[in-house]
Design a protein around this motif. Structure first.
Motif, PDB file in Angstrom:
ATOM      1  N   THR A   1    -112.598 -39.054   6.481  1.00 43.84           N
ATOM      2  CA  THR A   1    -112.125 -40.443   6.536  1.00 43.84           C
ATOM      3  C   THR A   1    -111.772 -40.860   7.958  1.00 43.84           C
ATOM      4  N   ASP A   2    -111.158 -39.977   8.723  1.00 43.85           N
ATOM      5  CA  ASP A   2    -110.837 -40.299  10.113  1.00 43.85           C
ATOM      6  C   ASP A   2    -112.106 -40.391  10.960  1.00 43.85           C
ATOM      7  N   TRP A   3    -113.083 -39.532  10.687  1.00 41.94           N
ATOM      8  CA  TRP A   3    -114.357 -39.592  11.410  1.00 41.94           C
ATOM      9  C   TRP A   3    -114.992 -40.966  11.225  1.00 41.94           C
ATOM     10  N   HIS A   4    -114.950 -41.479  10.031  1.00 44.08           N
ATOM     11  CA  HIS A   4    -115.551 -42.782   9.739  1.00 44.08           C
ATOM     12  C   HIS A   4    -114.955 -43.859  10.641  1.00 44.08           C
ATOM     13  N   GLU A   5    -113.659 -43.798  10.859  1.00 46.21           N
ATOM     14  CA  GLU A   5    -112.996 -44.794  11.710  1.00 46.21           C
ATOM     15  C   GLU A   5    -113.423 -44.667  13.165  1.00 46.21           C
TER      16      GLU A   5
ATOM     17  N   LYS B   1    -108.105 -50.584  12.880  1.00 43.40           N
ATOM     18  CA  LYS B   1    -108.257 -49.125  12.902  1.00 43.40           C
ATOM     19  C   LYS B   1    -106.958 -48.451  12.468  1.00 43.40           C
ATOM     20  N   LYS B   2    -105.824 -48.914  13.014  1.00 45.66           N
ATOM     21  CA  LYS B   2    -104.531 -48.344  12.615  1.00 45.66           C
ATOM     22  C   LYS B   2    -104.292 -48.517  11.122  1.00 45.66           C
TER      23      LYS B   2
ATOM     24  N   PRO C   1    -116.303 -48.032  15.180  1.00 48.10           N
ATOM     25  CA  PRO C   1    -115.092 -48.603  15.779  1.00 48.10           C
ATOM     26  C   PRO C   1    -114.779 -50.014  15.288  1.00 48.10           C
ATOM     27  N   ASN C   2    -113.500 -50.265  15.185  1.00 47.63           N
ATOM     28  CA  ASN C   2    -112.982 -51.537  14.729  1.00 47.63           C
ATOM     29  C   ASN C   2    -111.927 -51.984  15.729  1.00 47.63           C
TER      30      ASN C   2
END
Length: 79
Positions: free
Chosen positions: A7-11, A21-22, A15-16
């Protein structure tokens, strides 16, 4: 933990804006908490829990301290 890694990799892969992102990383953490806390519940029961949580999710902005919202869903409104 595999779920956190994915899930963190996806973020990071897609990029957002910083606030979005937070929010996403925070809600991913809440999702992992729900999964571990309610792992013996049925899918239907977990969906009911998540629906209730969305009704009381906290609106955040760039000055929000996400630590204050542990185990609570958060949301933003795009302009």
């Amino acid at each position: 933990m595999w779920a956190k890694k994915i899930t963190d990799w996806h973020e990071h892969a897609f990029p957002n804006r910083e606030l979005a992102k937070k929010m996403d990383l925070h809600n991913n953490e809440v999702g992992r908490f729900i999964f571990s806390e309610y792992s013996l519940k049925t899918e239907y029961e977990v969906i009911k829990i998540l629906k209730k949580m969305t009704l009381i999710s906290v609106k955040v902005d760039s000055s929000s301290n996400f630590v204050d919202f542990k185990n609570k869903l958060v949301h933003i409104i795009n302009d």
